[in-house]
Write a protein that holds these residues in place. Structure first.
Motif, PDB file in Angstrom:
ATOM      1  N   ILE A 148       0.897  -1.171   0.000  1.00  0.00           N
ATOM      2  CA  ILE A 148       0.000   0.000   0.000  1.00  0.00           C
ATOM      3  C   ILE A 148       0.927   1.210   0.000  1.00  0.00           C
ATOM      4  CG2 ILE A 148      -1.742   1.294   1.287  1.00  0.00           C
ATOM      5  CD1 ILE A 148      -3.023  -1.216   0.662  1.00  0.00           C
ATOM      6  N   VAL A 149       0.835   2.039  -1.028  1.00  0.00           N
ATOM      7  CA  VAL A 149       1.794   3.148  -1.135  1.00  0.00           C
ATOM      8  C   VAL A 149       1.087   4.502  -1.060  1.00  0.00           C
ATOM      9  CG1 VAL A 149       3.438   1.794  -2.488  1.00  0.00           C
ATOM     10  CG2 VAL A 149       1.700   3.127  -3.675  1.00  0.00           C
ATOM     11  N   PRO A 150       1.764   5.504  -0.435  1.00  0.00           N
ATOM     12  CA  PRO A 150       1.147   6.840  -0.363  1.00  0.00           C
ATOM     13  C   PRO A 150       1.109   7.491  -1.747  1.00  0.00           C
ATOM     14  CG  PRO A 150       3.016   6.625   1.180  1.00  0.00           C
ATOM     15  CD  PRO A 150       3.067   5.462   0.251  1.00  0.00           C
ATOM     16  N   ARG A 151      -0.006   8.106  -2.046  1.00  0.00           N
ATOM     17  CA  ARG A 151      -0.150   8.808  -3.328  1.00  0.00           C
ATOM     18  C   ARG A 151       0.861   9.955  -3.467  1.00  0.00           C
ATOM     19  NH1 ARG A 151      -4.391   9.771  -6.763  1.00  0.00           N
ATOM     20  NH2 ARG A 151      -5.954   8.143  -6.883  1.00  0.00           N
ATOM     21  N   LEU A 152       1.204  10.589  -2.324  1.00  0.00           N
ATOM     22  CA  LEU A 152       2.083  11.759  -2.396  1.00  0.00           C
ATOM     23  C   LEU A 152       3.547  11.390  -2.565  1.00  0.00           C
ATOM     24  CD1 LEU A 152       0.738  14.286   0.283  1.00  0.00           C
ATOM     25  CD2 LEU A 152      -0.012  13.892  -2.048  1.00  0.00           C
ATOM     26  N   SER A 153       3.884  10.115  -2.385  1.00  0.00           N
ATOM     27  CA  SER A 153       5.279   9.710  -2.413  1.00  0.00           C
ATOM     28  C   SER A 153       5.767   9.461  -3.848  1.00  0.00           C
ATOM     29  CB  SER A 153       5.441   8.445  -1.562  1.00  0.00           C
ATOM     30  OG  SER A 153       6.810   8.167  -1.363  1.00  0.00           O
ATOM     31  N   TYR A 154       6.999   8.993  -3.942  1.00  0.00           N
ATOM     32  CA  TYR A 154       7.596   8.674  -5.251  1.00  0.00           C
ATOM     33  C   TYR A 154       8.007   7.204  -5.227  1.00  0.00           C
ATOM     34  CZ  TYR A 154       7.855  13.746  -5.737  1.00  0.00           C
ATOM     35  OH  TYR A 154       7.528  15.073  -5.814  1.00  0.00           O
ATOM     36  N   PHE A 155       7.918   6.535  -6.369  1.00  0.00           N
ATOM     37  CA  PHE A 155       8.202   5.098  -6.386  1.00  0.00           C
ATOM     38  C   PHE A 155       9.570   4.711  -5.810  1.00  0.00           C
ATOM     39  CE2 PHE A 155       4.502   4.203  -9.260  1.00  0.00           C
ATOM     40  CZ  PHE A 155       3.921   3.252  -8.436  1.00  0.00           C
ATOM     41  N   PRO A 156      10.661   5.443  -6.124  1.00  0.00           N
ATOM     42  CA  PRO A 156      11.955   4.999  -5.570  1.00  0.00           C
ATOM     43  C   PRO A 156      11.991   4.999  -4.036  1.00  0.00           C
ATOM     44  CG  PRO A 156      12.297   6.567  -7.343  1.00  0.00           C
ATOM     45  CD  PRO A 156      10.832   6.583  -7.034  1.00  0.00           C
ATOM     46  N   LEU A 161       0.805   9.514 -11.387  1.00  0.00           N
ATOM     47  CA  LEU A 161       0.958   8.408 -12.333  1.00  0.00           C
ATOM     48  C   LEU A 161      -0.325   7.571 -12.402  1.00  0.00           C
ATOM     49  CD1 LEU A 161       4.560   7.267 -11.365  1.00  0.00           C
ATOM     50  CD2 LEU A 161       3.886   8.379 -13.498  1.00  0.00           C
ATOM     51  N   PHE A 162      -0.926   7.376 -11.232  1.00  0.00           N
ATOM     52  CA  PHE A 162      -2.165   6.594 -11.196  1.00  0.00           C
ATOM     53  C   PHE A 162      -3.292   7.342 -11.910  1.00  0.00           C
ATOM     54  CE2 PHE A 162      -6.207   5.262  -9.420  1.00  0.00           C
ATOM     55  CZ  PHE A 162      -6.118   3.875  -9.491  1.00  0.00           C
ATOM     56  N   ASP A 163      -3.449   8.616 -11.572  1.00  0.00           N
ATOM     57  CA  ASP A 163      -4.550   9.385 -12.161  1.00  0.00           C
ATOM     58  C   ASP A 163      -4.405   9.538 -13.677  1.00  0.00           C
ATOM     59  OD1 ASP A 163      -5.755   9.624  -9.714  1.00  0.00           O
ATOM     60  OD2 ASP A 163      -4.985  11.639  -9.297  1.00  0.00           O
ATOM     61  N   GLY A 212       2.720  -1.529 -20.344  1.00  0.00           N
ATOM     62  CA  GLY A 212       3.666  -1.225 -21.415  1.00  0.00           C
ATOM     63  C   GLY A 212       4.192   0.198 -21.413  1.00  0.00           C
ATOM     64  N   THR A 213       3.603   1.077 -20.570  1.00  0.00           N
ATOM     65  CA  THR A 213       4.085   2.462 -20.502  1.00  0.00           C
ATOM     66  C   THR A 213       5.025   2.619 -19.302  1.00  0.00           C
ATOM     67  OG1 THR A 213       1.964   3.179 -21.353  1.00  0.00           O
ATOM     68  CG2 THR A 213       3.377   4.882 -20.406  1.00  0.00           C
ATOM     69  N   PRO A 214       6.302   2.996 -19.549  1.00  0.00           N
ATOM     70  CA  PRO A 214       7.220   3.206 -18.424  1.00  0.00           C
ATOM     71  C   PRO A 214       6.690   4.290 -17.478  1.00  0.00           C
ATOM     72  CG  PRO A 214       8.431   3.148 -20.499  1.00  0.00           C
ATOM     73  CD  PRO A 214       6.966   3.189 -20.847  1.00  0.00           C
ATOM     74  N   LEU A 215       6.843   4.071 -16.176  1.00  0.00           N
ATOM     75  CA  LEU A 215       6.345   5.033 -15.183  1.00  0.00           C
ATOM     76  C   LEU A 215       7.473   5.964 -14.744  1.00  0.00           C
ATOM     77  CD1 LEU A 215       4.172   2.603 -13.012  1.00  0.00           C
ATOM     78  CD2 LEU A 215       3.367   4.254 -14.712  1.00  0.00           C
ATOM     79  N   LYS A 216       7.232   7.268 -14.867  1.00  0.00           N
ATOM     80  CA  LYS A 216       8.260   8.253 -14.520  1.00  0.00           C
ATOM     81  C   LYS A 216       8.376   8.376 -13.004  1.00  0.00           C
ATOM     82  CE  LYS A 216       7.535  10.814 -18.731  1.00  0.00           C
ATOM     83  NZ  LYS A 216       6.894  11.922 -19.408  1.00  0.00           N
ATOM     84  N   TRP A 217       9.551   8.032 -12.481  1.00  0.00           N
ATOM     85  CA  TRP A 217       9.712   8.055 -11.022  1.00  0.00           C
ATOM     86  C   TRP A 217       9.610   9.476 -10.474  1.00  0.00           C
ATOM     87  CZ3 TRP A 217      13.328  11.312  -9.145  1.00  0.00           C
ATOM     88  CH2 TRP A 217      14.392  11.651  -9.979  1.00  0.00           C
ATOM     89  N   HIS A 218       9.874  10.485 -11.321  1.00  0.00           N
ATOM     90  CA  HIS A 218       9.870  11.850 -10.787  1.00  0.00           C
ATOM     91  C   HIS A 218       8.475  12.473 -10.758  1.00  0.00           C
ATOM     92  CE1 HIS A 218      10.274  12.395 -15.089  1.00  0.00           C
ATOM     93  NE2 HIS A 218      10.121  13.690 -14.991  1.00  0.00           N
ATOM     94  N   TYR A 219       7.454  11.720 -11.145  1.00  0.00           N
ATOM     95  CA  TYR A 219       6.073  12.161 -10.915  1.00  0.00           C
ATOM     96  C   TYR A 219       5.607  11.509  -9.605  1.00  0.00           C
ATOM     97  CZ  TYR A 219       5.319  13.708 -15.819  1.00  0.00           C
ATOM     98  OH  TYR A 219       5.368  14.342 -17.027  1.00  0.00           O
TER      99      TYR A 219
END
Lengths: 132, 268
Positions: B39-47, B88-90, B76-83
């Protein structure tokens, strides 16, 4: 973060003056005076940028360039790296407003619209992180 | 300054269930690994949340790739870690089923599409840079630049460790209007179709001093050719009413980087 740019810099050794996207001093684009309003530049989908060296960064002979407005910061960094023939181990940073480093995928137009002054966007470049 | 503290907390607590799967082509073991759920916070960043994901999958990949940087894709779409994760979800919202299934890669880094992220420090640098940019838009006299290093650390640690009080003790200073009626400009990034995100100078007040609303922002961005009813704006998984004042939105619905991230899509 700069790996991809480095790679591009190494692979592409084309001379800067041949780069079609950057208008040179003698090209027709230079007829656009730097104080020309937004409308003139936007019609041509170009943005005037002014590149200023900071700290010990090398100086450019000319500082004003006209670039397509959809060019990214990564593209400008890559352009500067080629211009100065920087080694892949040397870093280069770009700053807006002398305060923040825009993301490499940021397009020039966004920065020009928000931080441009007198019809141009001033970008400071340096080889060490200047403003954190 | 932000006053509706309940709203700030609701936004802060926005979370998403994610199912991470290792890219099948990279499985170098007789048995494919189990997916990894978080479960990940929406405000955070993937890294900032994928250390455990990496550790879980690294046993199953080719030994040559043990030190490789991981990257993620959805459909198939790479997810930008800096968003931020919520953005990214929205951006993909219309077709995502929960849990959000994301593919993890160690190989074939998409150089053209993603920025490298070698450590948490890379994220921190990006985050602080966004804060400075937002500050430059909001205030005549910049606040971030005059803060001490410990304040920067507190913002960063608050975000990284998901500590609302720690983060907001400093962030509230950035949300002050500093003797003025409102911010100078509203820091926002607007995502529309597949174009690069859009940033423009938009003031929170009209010439006559009235508070501008979300629909006026869309109007100033020339997005109303097909009429207001044809557009939908999403942020934090909700659709704020189009008459919401921009100043209030900026103070309450901004991401941790102090930007409003508005995903605009056509209805139907």
């Amino acid at each position: 973060m700069s790996d991809s740019e480095n790679k591009e810099g190494i692979n592409d050794s084309s001379d800067i003056p041949k780069d079609a996207d950057v208008s040179s001093e003698n090209s027709e684009n230079i007829t656009i005076p730097s104080h020309s309003g937004d409308s003139t530049l936007q019609k041509k989908n170009k943005v005037d940028i002014f590149l200023k060296a900071t700290a010990n960064a090398p100086i450019m002979k000319r500082r004003k360039w006209t670039v397509d407005h959809d060019k990214t910061i990564a593209w400008i960094i890559s352009f500067l790296r080629k211009y100065f023939k920087l080694d892949s181990s040397e870093s280069l940073f770009l700053y807006v407003n002398q305060s923040f480093a825009p993301s490499p995928d940021q397009v020039v137009r966004n920065l020009y619209e928000c931080f441009g002054t007198d019809g141009k966007l001033i970008l400071h470049y340096c080889q060490t992180q200047a403003w954190g | 300054m932000a006053t509706d503290r309940e709203v700030l907390r609701e936004i802060w607590e926005g979370k998403l269930p994610v199912c991470f799967e290792l890219n099948q082509e990279e499985v170098n073991d007789l048995q494919a690994p189990e997916p990894y759920y978080l479960i990940v916070p929406r405000l955070s960043y993937f890294p900032l949340v994928t250390d455990k994901v990496r550790k879980h999958f690294v046993k199953y990949i080719h030994p040559d790739k043990l030190d490789a940087e991981i990257w993620l894709d959805y459909n198939g779409t790479p997810l930008k870690w800096h968003y931020p994760i919520g953005v990214l979800f929205d951006l993909n919202n219309s077709d995502i089923q929960l849990p959000w299934t994301i593919t993890v890669h160690f190989d074939k880094f998409p150089e053209e599409e993603l920025l490298h992220c070698t450590s948490r420090e890379t994220v921190e640098t990006h985050f602080l840079s966004c804060l400075k940019e937002a500050d430059a838009l909001k205030h005549r006299t910049q606040i971030v630049m005059n803060m001490q290093k410990k304040d920067h650390n507190q913002l960063w640690l608050g975000l990284q460790n998901d500590k609302f009080d720690q983060f907001w003790a400093v962030n509230r200073k950035l949300m002050e209007v500093g003797g003025e009626e409102s911010f100078r400009y509203i820091p926002f990034r607007c995502y529309y179709k597949d174009e690069p995100c859009l940033q423009r100078l938009i003031k929170p007040l009209s010439e006559s001093g009235c508070r501008k609303t979300l629909s006026q922002l869309l109007e100033e961005l020339n997005m109303l050719q097909d009429g207001l009813s044809q557009l939908k704006v999403t942020t934090h998984g909700i659709e704020p009413p189009l008459d919401t004042p921009l100043q209030w939105m900026s103070e309450h619905l901004s991401y941790a980087d102090n930007f409003l991230h508005l995903i605009v899509s056509s209805v139907g």
